[in-house]
Write a protein that holds these residues in place. Structure first.
Motif, PDB file in Angstrom:
ATOM      1  N   PRO A  19      -7.650  62.401  -4.593  1.00 28.11           N
ATOM      2  CA  PRO A  19      -7.587  63.041  -3.539  1.00 28.11           C
ATOM      3  C   PRO A  19      -6.870  62.236  -2.225  1.00 28.11           C
ATOM      4  CG  PRO A  19      -9.721  63.215  -4.389  1.00 28.11           C
ATOM      5  CD  PRO A  19      -8.770  62.144  -5.211  1.00 28.11           C
ATOM      6  N   PRO A  20      -6.113  62.730  -1.585  1.00 30.24           N
ATOM      7  CA  PRO A  20      -5.413  61.941  -0.582  1.00 30.24           C
ATOM      8  C   PRO A  20      -6.461  60.958   0.389  1.00 30.24           C
ATOM      9  CG  PRO A  20      -4.632  64.265  -0.445  1.00 30.24           C
ATOM     10  CD  PRO A  20      -5.809  64.003  -1.261  1.00 30.24           C
ATOM     11  N   VAL A  21      -7.591  61.639   0.660  1.00 31.76           N
ATOM     12  CA  VAL A  21      -8.509  60.818   1.216  1.00 31.76           C
ATOM     13  C   VAL A  21      -8.950  59.658   0.585  1.00 31.76           C
ATOM     14  CG1 VAL A  21     -10.813  60.706   2.253  1.00 31.76           C
ATOM     15  CG2 VAL A  21      -9.350  62.763   2.703  1.00 31.76           C
ATOM     16  N   GLN A  22      -9.160  59.586  -0.647  1.00 37.05           N
ATOM     17  CA  GLN A  22      -9.687  58.535  -1.480  1.00 37.05           C
ATOM     18  C   GLN A  22      -8.562  57.538  -1.584  1.00 37.05           C
ATOM     19  OE1 GLN A  22     -10.971  59.460  -5.495  1.00 37.05           O
ATOM     20  NE2 GLN A  22     -11.858  57.567  -5.843  1.00 37.05           N
ATOM     21  N   LYS A  23      -7.153  57.919  -1.739  1.00 40.55           N
ATOM     22  CA  LYS A  23      -6.048  57.067  -1.820  1.00 40.55           C
ATOM     23  C   LYS A  23      -6.059  56.356  -0.624  1.00 40.55           C
ATOM     24  CE  LYS A  23      -1.043  57.260  -2.394  1.00 40.55           C
ATOM     25  NZ  LYS A  23       0.048  58.140  -2.732  1.00 40.55           N
ATOM     26  N   ALA A  24      -6.177  57.025   0.643  1.00 45.53           N
ATOM     27  CA  ALA A  24      -5.884  56.368   1.932  1.00 45.53           C
ATOM     28  C   ALA A  24      -6.862  55.348   2.050  1.00 45.53           C
ATOM     29  CB  ALA A  24      -6.211  57.253   3.077  1.00 45.53           C
ATOM     30  N   ALA A  25      -8.440  55.670   1.663  1.00 46.22           N
ATOM     31  CA  ALA A  25      -9.343  54.673   1.856  1.00 46.22           C
ATOM     32  C   ALA A  25      -9.207  53.428   0.900  1.00 46.22           C
ATOM     33  CB  ALA A  25     -10.604  55.219   1.463  1.00 46.22           C
ATOM     34  N   LYS A  26      -8.529  53.603  -0.279  1.00 44.67           N
ATOM     35  CA  LYS A  26      -8.183  52.395  -1.226  1.00 44.67           C
ATOM     36  C   LYS A  26      -6.981  51.541  -0.540  1.00 44.67           C
ATOM     37  CE  LYS A  26      -9.986  54.251  -5.320  1.00 44.67           C
ATOM     38  NZ  LYS A  26     -10.588  53.542  -6.531  1.00 44.67           N
ATOM     39  N   GLN A  28      -6.406  51.297   2.676  1.00 44.15           N
ATOM     40  CA  GLN A  28      -7.117  50.461   3.545  1.00 44.15           C
ATOM     41  C   GLN A  28      -7.863  49.114   3.353  1.00 44.15           C
ATOM     42  OE1 GLN A  28      -6.076  50.833   6.813  1.00 44.15           O
ATOM     43  NE2 GLN A  28      -7.586  49.100   7.129  1.00 44.15           N
TER      44      GLN A  28
END
Length: 83
Positions: A19-26, A28
């Motif tokens: 998911p995009p949110v998980q990708k963004a967190a990783k 970061q």
């Protein structure tokens, strides 16, 4: 039952979708690690009076310096305690 080279290729070269949110967190978290490493190399270089790129080369194993290796381990341990 024979070996299927196409299946092996697909398994070896597959892309893991997240998911995009998980990708963004990783991403970061990765940026934070990179920033910490760059800061660590710069601090060690200033402290020991060498160039930051030399510290980076020692960290990657391209050069050898006991003083820099010791400083890398010490700073890495400090950063790990802060996280």
């Amino acid at each position: 039952m024979g070996h299927n080279p196409m299946k092996a290729y697909v398994l070896q070269h597959s892309v893991i979708l997240m998911p995009p949110v998980q990708k963004a967190a990783k991403l970061q978290k990765l940026r934070s690690y990179i920033e910490s490493l760059c800061g660590m190399y710069s601090r060690i270089a200033r402290r020991l009076g060498v160039d930051r790129t030399y510290v980076s080369k020692v960290a990657r194993g391209e050069r050898h310096s006991t003083d820099i290796e010791d400083a890398l381990v010490q700073d890495f341990e400090r950063i790990q305690k802060e996280r």
